[in-house]
Design a protein around this motif. Structure first.
Motif, short mmCIF file in Angstrom:
data_model
loop_
_atom_site.label_atom_id
_atom_site.label_comp_id
_atom_site.label_asym_id
_atom_site.label_seq_id
_atom_site.Cartn_x
_atom_site.Cartn_y
_atom_site.Cartn_z
N GLY A 98 10.65 -29.12 53.02
CA GLY A 98 11.22 -29.73 51.84
C GLY A 98 12.61 -29.12 51.65
O GLY A 98 13.27 -28.81 52.64
N LYS A 99 13.01 -28.90 50.40
CA LYS A 99 14.39 -28.46 50.17
C LYS A 99 14.52 -27.00 49.75
O LYS A 99 15.62 -26.48 49.61
CB LYS A 99 15.04 -29.35 49.12
CG LYS A 99 15.16 -30.80 49.55
CD LYS A 99 15.86 -31.64 48.49
CE LYS A 99 15.56 -33.12 48.65
NZ LYS A 99 14.15 -33.47 48.28
N CYS A 103 11.75 -23.25 53.02
CA CYS A 103 11.71 -24.36 53.97
C CYS A 103 12.99 -24.38 54.81
O CYS A 103 12.94 -24.64 56.01
CB CYS A 103 11.55 -25.69 53.24
SG CYS A 103 9.86 -25.98 52.67
N CYS A 111 6.59 -22.39 51.30
CA CYS A 111 7.33 -23.34 50.45
C CYS A 111 7.14 -23.02 48.98
O CYS A 111 6.04 -22.73 48.53
CB CYS A 111 6.83 -24.76 50.74
SG CYS A 111 7.63 -26.01 49.72
N THR A 112 8.25 -23.06 48.22
CA THR A 112 8.17 -22.69 46.81
C THR A 112 8.19 -23.88 45.85
O THR A 112 7.82 -23.73 44.69
CB THR A 112 9.34 -21.75 46.42
OG1 THR A 112 10.56 -22.36 46.87
CG2 THR A 112 9.19 -20.39 47.06
N ASP A 113 8.63 -25.05 46.32
CA ASP A 113 8.72 -26.16 45.37
C ASP A 113 7.71 -27.27 45.66
O ASP A 113 7.68 -28.29 44.96
CB ASP A 113 10.15 -26.74 45.33
CG ASP A 113 10.58 -27.29 46.68
OD1 ASP A 113 9.74 -27.34 47.59
OD2 ASP A 113 11.76 -27.67 46.80
ZN ZN Z 1 9.77 -25.91 50.41
#
Ligand code: ZN
Ligand code: NAP
Length: 366
Positions: A98-99, A103, A111-113
């Motif tokens: 993801g962003k 990532c 991944c944190t979001d």
């Molecule tokens: Zn992520």
């Protein structure tokens, strides 16, 4: 559009269908891959049963191609910096970035979001299809073709590689070793006897731990043979809890996701003990935890660590481990694969064979 033979589900509702599935032909692709094997795990079964609400179909699709454990062969690939060529065998990476910052540095496992996708699980078609397209950075080459029969285990094993990476960091906070600076005579207990539990047991044994697998019932003969050959022990905790708890536990690894069971063992962790929480079971019943339990964790410096997934580097380590284990323990690794079935046998998702460690879909039987 092209028709491809695939096993699909409707996420998160469930079901499993094998047949022709229409997918658009890519305008450009950097790698075309032919699927050799898929592993089946609890996540696939959970999705087919409609029990995993976080699973979803890719945007614009009414169905999702299942499958995140795979071994594939490269049919065509453009020149790439990873040295992957046509004809090579590869393991595709499950999580796609993801962003978030993790990532962006290739650690989609952290991944944190929540913006990442998982092949065959969350918003991205999986690998249970006769062929698929991908990009080289998402493929890990199998360097040694003598492990092609077990290389599909690299995906479940990469989770264990990551969990032990976290364990290594935590175990450095104090002296966790014996007087000789090793883990010998330290005890690892692994709850569960599925494929991940067996992979954890090989790992713990290689660290030098006295390693015990446990479950709430006896295990079938095939698993007993596996336990004996690999130099670990098995006890049914409903009958032999004393044997498991003798001398306490230094490393507890849970693959059951059952809090009631986990806490029976956590209360017996030795000073500075570490628990790896790995199994997930959102439907498991609640259990009582009281102030004395919390005191116990605190007074004994007990760490509870959760660990999910693994990164590209862990796939590499997993393949290297499979290679070492093949060298050291011969066919034991192959014995983890208890059944090979054709892709049309979708009944397997709702009927788990009693003696299953790992069932594999063999696309040469399509
Ligand atoms: Zn992520
Ligand atoms: P699995 O074959 O279903 O293994 C689960 C094991 O736990 C089975 O042997 C099961 O026993 C046992 N079990 C269930 N309840 C128990 C209890 N109360 N006491 C003792 N044992 C119990 O699945 P797997 O593929 O090895 O995966 C293990 C778990 O890890 C699953 O929950 C899976 O979803 C999860 N997982 C986590 C990650 C991660 O990154 N954290 C990645 C992959 C999978 P029986 O079925 O024999 O009764």
């Amino acid at each position: 559009m092209s028709k491809v033979k695939a096993i699909t589900t409707d996420a998160p509702t469930g079901g499993a269908v094998y047949g022709d599935f229409e997918l658009p032909d890519p305008e450009h692709y950097s790698a075309k891959l032919k699927t050799i094997y898929n592993g089946i795990c609890g996540t696939d079964r959970g999705m087919v049963a409609g029990a995993l609400p976080f699973a979803y179909n890719p945007e614009g699709y009414k169905r999702l191609v299942l499958g995140h454990e795979a071994l594939a062969q490269v049919v065509e690939i453009e020149k790439n910096e990873f040295g992957i060529r046509s004809g090579d065998y590869v393991v595709p990476i499950v999580r796609r970035p993801g962003k978030c910052v993790n990532c962006r540095i290739g650690r989609m496992d952290n991944c944190t979001d929540g913006d990442k996708h998982e092949a065959g699980i969350t918003g991205m078609h999986g690998f249970m299809r006769e062929y698929f397209y991908d990009t080289p950075e998402n493929l890990v080459k199998v360097q040694d073709n003598s492990i092609l029969d077990v290389a599909v285990l690299a995906e479940p094993l990469k989770n264990v590689e990551k969990a032990f990476e976290v364990f290594n960091k935590i175990s450095e906070r104090s002296i966790f070793l014996n007087d000789f600076g090793t883990y010998e005579d330290k005890k690892a207990v692994i709850i569960g006897t599925g494929s991940e539990a067996f992979l954890y047991s090989f790992f713990a044994r290689d660290y030098g731990f006295d390693t015990i697998l446990t479950n709430r019932h006896p295990i079938p003969d095939q698993k007993t043979v596996m336990v004996d050959k690999s130099g670990v022990e098995f006890y049914d905790y409903t009958k032999d809890m004393d044997k498991i708890l003798e001398g306490g536990i230094d490393l507890l690894i849970d693959t059951s996701g059952h809090p009631g069971t986990i806490f029976q063992f956590i209360r017996k962790l030795n000073h500075n003990g570490i628990t790896i929480l790995f199994g997930t079971n959102g439907k498991a019943p609640a259990t009582d935890v009281d102030g004395a339990d919390i005191d116990y964790l605190i007074e004994n410096n007990i760490t509870l660590m959760g660990s999910v997934d693994g990164a590209r580097e862990h796939y590499f380590k997993a393949l290297e481990h499979l290679r070492n284990w093949r060298h050291n323990y011969g066919d034991i690794m192959k014995d983890l694969i208890t059944k090979k079935i054709p892709p049309s046998d979708v009944e397997i998702f709702s009927n788990k064979p009693g003696d299953e460690i790992k069932t594999i879909i063999d696309w040469s039987k399509a």
